[in-house]
Design a protein around this motif. Structure first.
Motif, short mmCIF file in Angstrom:
data_model
loop_
_atom_site.label_atom_id
_atom_site.label_comp_id
_atom_site.label_asym_id
_atom_site.label_seq_id
_atom_site.Cartn_x
_atom_site.Cartn_y
_atom_site.Cartn_z
N GLY A 92 0.81 -1.22 0.00
CA GLY A 92 0.00 0.00 0.00
C GLY A 92 0.83 1.26 0.00
N ASP A 93 0.55 2.17 0.94
CA ASP A 93 1.22 3.47 0.97
C ASP A 93 2.73 3.36 1.18
N LEU A 94 3.18 2.29 1.83
CA LEU A 94 4.62 2.12 2.02
C LEU A 94 5.34 1.99 0.68
N LEU A 95 4.63 1.49 -0.31
CA LEU A 95 5.20 1.37 -1.66
C LEU A 95 4.87 2.58 -2.52
N VAL A 96 3.63 2.99 -2.51
CA VAL A 96 3.16 3.99 -3.45
C VAL A 96 3.65 5.40 -3.11
N ASP A 97 3.59 5.79 -1.86
CA ASP A 97 3.91 7.17 -1.50
C ASP A 97 5.35 7.57 -1.84
N PRO A 98 6.38 6.76 -1.52
CA PRO A 98 7.75 7.18 -1.90
C PRO A 98 7.93 7.31 -3.41
N ILE A 99 7.28 6.43 -4.18
CA ILE A 99 7.39 6.53 -5.64
C ILE A 99 6.68 7.78 -6.14
N ARG A 100 5.52 8.07 -5.59
CA ARG A 100 4.79 9.26 -6.02
C ARG A 100 5.58 10.54 -5.71
N ARG A 101 6.22 10.58 -4.55
CA ARG A 101 7.02 11.77 -4.20
C ARG A 101 8.15 11.98 -5.20
#
Length: 423
Positions: A342-351
């Motif tokens: 979830g966010d542990l994967l998606v958020d760093p990539i999106r940033r």
């Protein structure tokens, strides 16, 4: 020229035109699954009357299904959608992963009729895997309730680069037990259908590009984040394979120069840090993660797992951003078992992507197909490439002209709800 000769010439030209129009409608339906008459008119360039005539012909041959979507509360009934019926052809998909073997049977409306998933050991062999595949196909075909003569072809998805000239694994050692596999030939012989083998990430990209094409065109990048790391690229129904089949070997770009040795002979490859297998090796002996499921399940509660995940995702985000700078895709889609982070994967990539100074931010999403993305892509390649597989929809329609009669679409045609691929 005599009157009889003139009549013969006009008849032949008329027949050829009808066949060409029918082929255009069938091609759009194979690609889109379900479509309204207006959509068919737009995508084929044919008149609404011609589209209606073709659909009426196909329907009288039993090759068309129809549905009407639930209304949104506005005025009027929503437009009816049509698709090629199961009798127009069905496909087999096989997905060979590092730790699983999956099989699905689907039809030309892009619906999955039946599927099977079997967990296998990390070092499973082609011999055992082939037995599982053949048994699973038998079970799925029986569950779907289809006849073998309705099958038009099969595609095998495998977590390894596939040579463009032979369909064999291009790099021995990626899945060692499958180096000399004859699975495609075995399935082709057993079912009497053409079978192709494709890289799993390539098929994930194809499935996404067909199911959810970018509004303004452009490439779809599919990043498979699972035991290993892969990348596929597609535009419309075209997969970017490269000259020899190595395009998308994203897991073997260098994340850390001089880093850990990789089985491929290089050092510091991305999948050693961002792939599930690499993360599990770092946690070996800790007792907190012995499988991908435990890795995902403990990522929020275990500091040790969280540290390994954060390091791997950071490496993935940096490497993927470099790829986006080079290729400028319309969309990046994440798939595979580790999307459950979830966010542990998606958020760093999106940033990382949002920080790029070139143009608007690249669209990033998680595949709605989850771990089924490559399996869905394998069905898609059969359903959208009639030049590589049988096309029963055309053959059946060409047998003879339908008798005159009322438009069958004036009465609603119902069809059982199926768990399947969003159109």
């Amino acid at each position: 020229m005599s009157d009889n000769a003139q009549r013969r010439t006009v008849h032949a030209t008329s027949g050829a035109l009808r066949a060409a129009n029918r082929a255009r409608v069938v091609q759009v339906l194979r690609r889109s699954g379900w479509a309204t008459r207006s959509e068919l008119t737009h995508h084929t360039g044919l008149s609404r009357a011609t589209v209606s005539s073709v659909l009426g012909e196909l329907a009288q041959r039993g090759l068309i299904a129809q549905r009407r979507q639930a209304g949104d509360g506005g005025k009027g009934r929503p437009p009816a959608q049509v698709a090629l019926d199961t009798s127009a052809g069905t496909a087999i998909a096989v997905d060979i992963g590092v730790r699983h073997v999956a099989v699905a049977v689907g039809d030309l409306s892009h619906s999955v009729l039946a599927e099977r998933w079997v967990d296998v050991p990390h070092d499973h062999t082609a011999a055992s895997g082939t037995r599982i595949v053949l048994r699973s196909i038998e079970e799925a075909v029986e569950q779907a309730g289809i006849d073998a003569d309705e099958l038009v072809g099969a595609a095998v998805s495998i977590a390894a680069p596939v040579a463009t000239d032979s369909g064999r694994l291009a790099v021995p050692g990626v899945l060692p037990g499958w180096n000399e596999s004859t699975l495609a030939d075995t399935v082709a012989t057993r079912w009497g259908i053409p079978v192709v083998t494709e890289n799993d990430a390539n098929l994930g990209a194809l499935g996404e590009a067909v199911a959810r094409p970018p509004a303004d065109g452009g490439d779809v990048l599919f990043v498979k984040v699972a035991s290993r790391i892969g990348l596929g690229s597609a535009r419309g129904t075209t997969i970017v394979r490269g000259r020899n089949g190595y395009a998308g070997e994203f897991g073997h770009v260098t994340a850390r120069p001089g880093g850990e040795p990789c089985w491929c002979g290089r050092r510091g490859c991305l999948e050693l840090y961002a792939g599930g297998d690499g993360m599990l090796r770092r946690l070996a002996g800790s007792g907190v993660a012995g499988s991908l499921a435990e890795l995902v399940g403990n990522a929020h509660s275990s500091p040790a797992v969280r540290r390994v995940v954060d390091v791997g995702v950071a490496e993935l985000a940096r490497a993927l951003t470099d790829v986006v700078v080079v290729l400028d895709p319309a969309r990046v889609v994440l798939g595979g078992e580790l999307t459950a982070l979830g966010d542990l994967l998606v958020d760093p990539i999106r940033r990382e992507l949002d920080a790029l100074p070139f143009g608007p931010p690249t669209e990033l999403s998680v595949s709605p197909f989850g771990e089924r993305a490559s399996l869905v892509g394998a069905l898609t390649v059969v359903l959208t490439e009639p030049h590589r597989f049988a096309d029963r929809s055309q053959a059946a329609a060409l047998r003879s002209a339908p008798p005159p009669g009322p438009d069958p679409f004036r009465a609603p045609l119902t069809r059982p709800a199926l768990r399947g691929v969003p159109s």
